[in-house]
Motif scaffolding. Structure first.
Motif, PDB file in Angstrom:
ATOM      1  N   GLY A   3      39.815  37.986  42.549  1.00 47.00           N
ATOM      2  CA  GLY A   3      38.357  38.020  41.932  1.00 47.00           C
ATOM      3  C   GLY A   3      38.495  38.821  40.716  1.00 47.00           C
ATOM      4  O   GLY A   3      39.202  38.645  39.896  1.00 47.00           O
ATOM      5  N   GLN A   4      37.298  39.586  40.676  1.00 48.89           N
ATOM      6  CA  GLN A   4      37.045  40.356  39.360  1.00 48.89           C
ATOM      7  C   GLN A   4      37.633  41.843  39.384  1.00 48.89           C
ATOM      8  O   GLN A   4      37.372  42.697  38.681  1.00 48.89           O
ATOM      9  N   THR A   5      38.469  42.103  40.201  1.00 44.37           N
ATOM     10  CA  THR A   5      39.205  43.459  40.710  1.00 44.37           C
ATOM     11  C   THR A   5      40.065  43.620  39.254  1.00 44.37           C
ATOM     12  O   THR A   5      40.662  42.994  38.723  1.00 44.37           O
ATOM     13  N   ARG A   6      39.971  45.163  38.935  1.00 46.41           N
ATOM     14  CA  ARG A   6      40.731  45.420  38.003  1.00 46.41           C
ATOM     15  C   ARG A   6      41.634  46.777  38.580  1.00 46.41           C
ATOM     16  O   ARG A   6      41.169  47.478  39.286  1.00 46.41           O
TER      17      ARG A   6
END
Length: 600
Positions: free
Chosen positions: A134-137
Motif C-alpha cells: 500500500g502506501q507504507t514508506r
C-alpha cells in the motif's frame, strides 16, 4: 530531545569542539549554537512535560508508549492534551494509534532496505524480503519528506545556512543516509569511515574500520587504549540504591514485570499469532502457592491489584518462580488484550497502569521491574467465556469488535490461540462482572463470533443470568458425529469451560455431547481425550506427548532429553522450549527416584 539524544550517542555535545564538528558535518560551520549542547528529555520526562502542557506536539515512531511506558494515566493525559500527535506505525491495532491525529503507515523489518548491526559489531546489508504494501514508506523516507517541507517553510522567513539551493536533507536513498551516519563516526571508537556500501554488499563487516584500515577489528582495546582523553579505562562502581517504591503496610506486595517466553514487548506483532499463546495462554498474575493459601485463593480466582497509580483485575495463578509477598505480571499485557472497568468506572489500562515512572539517572531506564501493590479478591460472580475458530483474514476485525466491548465488564480479556497452518485462528474472550450484562452486549459478542443463525444450540435463563450458545463446525446437521465445535459462549455459570474449551481448541468430535454442552457441569458426561498443554510451538508438541516418551526413557537427564528430541523433535528448532523440556525431564527423573528412595 530525540535529536539531541541521537547526537550525544556519537559526540559529547557539552564539548564546544564536538558541537563544532557536528556543525561542520551538517555544513553549518560558524553556527555551532544551532547544535544542542545537552541531551534532550528522556521518554518519561517527555511525557510528563506533555501532560503538563510544556510539550504541545509528539511524533512517535516504532514504539507503543500507550502500552509500554510506566504510569499509564500520565501517558494518556499527555497524549490527550497534546495538540498534535503523529504516530508512525506498521500496525494500526496498537493502543497508541487511537491517539494519533496523523497516522503514517511504515514498513516493517522484512520490507526495509538498509543495514543492521548485531551485538558482535558486525554490520550487514538488509534487503527487502517482500514488497512494501500500500502506501507504507520507510522510516527515513517519512522523516526526510517532512524535513524538506519544513525546511522550505523556514527558508521563507530565515536566511539559508547553506549555499542557495542546497538542502540540509539531501538524502534520496538508504545508502545516502548511511553515508551521513558513517561520517558522524569519524575519529570515534566506532569509526567506520573506511567502509563503503559496496563493501557491505559484498559481505558483512565488523566495526571499527577507520579510513585506510584493510578490515574491521575483531577485538576491541587489544592495545590497552580506550576511548577516553587519556586512553585509560573508566570503571563505574555506583553505590547501591534501593527500589524507589518499597513495600509498606498499605502496599505490602512487590510486583515485578518481565517477558514471556514466546512474546515480544507490546505484542503488536507476536500477539497476532495464536500458536505463540500456547505457552502462556491468557493474562494472569503469578503468586507463590503459600501466598495463595494464606489468602484462601485458588487458581483462576479474579483479584484486583492496585498500586499508587492505577489498578488491574486479573486471574491469579500459582507459581514457584516468585516468593511469598511477591507477584509477577508479564510486561506484554496492555489494554489491547486485557481491560475492564475500574473501581472508579474508568477503563483499566493494562499492566503499566501499575508501574512506577521512577528512572535511573544515568541510563534513564524506567524502574519497570518493581512496584509496591496491594491485592484483594474481586467480587465478580457473573462470568462469561466465549471462543471461536475464525478465518485468519477476519481475526483482526473480530478482535477489534470484542475489544470495543471491554468497558461493559469489570474484567475482560481477548487473546488468540491455535496453530495457523490450519488456515484458522481462534479467539478466546473472557469477562466478568458484578451483575449480568445487557442482552444487547451478549448479542454483539455472539454476532462477532458467528454464533447466530439456525445451526446454533441455545439455552437462556434471563432470571438467573444464564446464557449459553454452541455452534458446530460445518453448521448443518449432516456434518456427522465427528464434527467439532466452531464457536461457543457460556455466560453466568461457566463451570463447563474446562472441557468445552478443550473440545474446541483440540478440535475433538463434539456433536455426540449434544445438549450436554449447554449444561453447567464441571465434567463432561463421557470421558474426553484432551490434547493437553502445548510446549513446543515450532513443531506443535504437547505435554502429554512428551510425558509419554519420558515414561519409557532411561539414563541420565541429558540422555533422556536427547531421546525426547530424537523422537518428537521438540527443542530442535528455535530452542525456546528447552527450559520447559529440561523441567519435565527433571520431574520425570525425580518421579522415578522417589519410590526407590522410599523403599530404601
Amino acid at each position: 530531545g530525540g535529536l539531541a539524544n541521537l547526537l550525544s550517542a556519537h559526540r559529547d555535545l557539552a564539548n564546544p569542539r564536538h558541537r563544532a564538528e557536528v556543525a561542520a558535518l551538517w555544513g553549518l560551520a560558524g553556527c555551532e549554537a544551532a547544535v544542542p549542547s545537552k541531551p534532550g528529555k528522556s521518554a518519561v520526562e517527555m511525557f510528563q512535560a506533555a501532560a503538563d502542557g510544556e510539550i504541545r506536539a509528539l511524533w512517535i515512531a516504532c514504539t507503543n508508549p500507550a502500552q509500554s511506558m510506566p504510569d499509564q494515566s500520565t501517558v494518556r493525559r499527555a497524549l490527550q492534551r497534546c495538540e498534535f500527535v503523529v504516530v508512525q506505525e506498521a500496525y494500526a491495532t496498537t493502543a497508541t494509534c487511537a491517539y494519533a491525529d496523523l497516522l503514517l503507515p511504515a514498513t516493517t523489518w522484512g520490507e526495509k532496505d538498509g543495514t543492521v548491526t548485531n551485538s558482535e559489531r558486525r554490520i550487514s546489508r538488509v534487503r527487502p524480503a517482500v514488497a512494501a504494501p500500500g502506501q507504507t514508506r520507510h522510516d527515513w523516507a517519512i522523516g526526510i519528506d517532512f524535513a524538506r517541507r519544513l525546511e522550505q517553510r523556514l527558508l521563507r522567513t530565515q536566511p539559508p545556512r547553506r549555499a542557495k539551493g542546497a538542502s540540509l536533507f539531501a538524502f534520496d536513498d538508504a545508502e545516502s543516509v548511511w553515508n551521513e551516519h558513517r561520517e558522524s563516526t569519524r575519529d570515534r571508537d566506532l569509526d567506520i569511515t573506511g567502509l563503503s556500501y559496496a563493501a557491505l554488499d559484498a559481505a558483512p563487516q565488523q566495526w571499527p574500520v577507520p579510513h585506510g584500515a584493510p578490515a574491521g577489528r575483531a577485538r576491541l582495546y587489544e592495545d590497552g587504549r580506550f576511548a577516553t582523553d587519556d586512553g585509560r579505562a573508566r570503571f563505574a562502581a555506583p553505590a547501591y540504591r534501593p527500589v524507589s517504591e518499597p513495600r509498606d503496610a498499605r502496599f505490602p506486595i512487590s510486583l515485578t514485570t518481565g517477558r514471556l517466553r514466546d512474546q515480544w514487548h507490546g505484542m503488536s506483532r507476536t500477539g497476532t499469532l495464536g500458536r505463540l499463546f500456547g505457552h502462556a495462554a491468557e493474562p494472569c498474575i503469578e503468586m507463590h502457592p503459600q501466598e495463595l493459601a494464606r489468602r484462601q485463593w485458588t487458581a483462576g480466582d479474579l483479584v484486583r491489584v492496585q498500586s499508587r497509580r492505577g489498578e488491574l483485575v486479573l486471574p491469579v495463578q500459582p507459581s514457584d518462580r516468585v516468593t511469598p509477598a511477591q507477584a509477577f505480571i508479564a510486561m506484554h499485557w496492555g489494554e489491547e488484550f486485557v481491560s475492564g472497568r475500574s473501581a472508579k468506572s474508568e477503563l483499566m489500562l493494562g499492566v503499566n497502569a501499575l508501574t512506577s515512572p521512577a528512572f535511573c539517572p544515568q541510563s534513564k531506564q524506567p524502574e519497570l521491574k518493581h512496584a509496591a501493590v496491594r491485592m484483594e479478591g474481586a467480587a465478580l460472580p457473573w462470568n462469561l467465556l466465549a471462543a471461536a475458530w475464525l478465518p485468519a483474514a477476519e481475526v483482526h476485525a473480530v478482535h477489534a469488535r470484542l475489544r470495543a466491548s471491554f468497558g461493559q465488564f469489570d474484567y475482560a480479556s481477548c487473546v488468540p490461540f491455535g496453530r495457523e497452518p490450519a488456515g484458522q485462528v481462534g479467539l478466546l474472550f473472557r469477562a466478568a462482572a458484578a451483575a449480568p450484562v445487557a442482552d444487547v452486549v451478549l448479542a454483539g459478542i455472539e454476532q462477532a463470533l458467528g454464533l447466530h443463525g439456525a445451526p446454533v444450540l441455545r439455552y437462556t435463563d434471563p432470571k438467573h443470568g444464564q446464557h449459553r450458545a454452541v455452534r458446530f463446525a460445518g453448521g448443518a446437521g449432516d456434518a456427522g458425529e465427528a464434527a467439532g465445535l466452531q464457536a461457543f459462549l457460556l455466560a453466568g455459570d461457566t463451570r463447563a469451560q474446562a472441557w468445552v474449551l478443550a473440545l474446541l481448541q483440540d478440535e475433538q468430535p463434539a456433536r455426540a455431547f449434544g445438549r450436554a454442552l449447554l449444561e453447567s457441569r464441571a465434567k463432561p458426561p463421557t470421558a474426553a481425550v484432551l490434547r493437553g498443554r502445548q510446549v513446543c510451538n515450532c513443531l506443535d508438541v504437547s505435554e502429554p506427548q512428551i510425558l509419554a516418551v519420558l515414561g519409557t526413557a532411561s539414563g541420565s537427564p541429558e540422555a533422556r532429553l536427547a531421546s525426547l528430541q530424537d523422537t518428537l523433535k521438540c527443542g530442535t528448532s528455535c530452542g525456546s522450549c528447552l527450559p520447559a523440556l529440561r523441567t519435565l525431564v527433571r520431574d520425570s527423573v525425580l518421579a522415578v527416584a522417589a519410590p526407590a528412595a522410599a523403599a530404601a
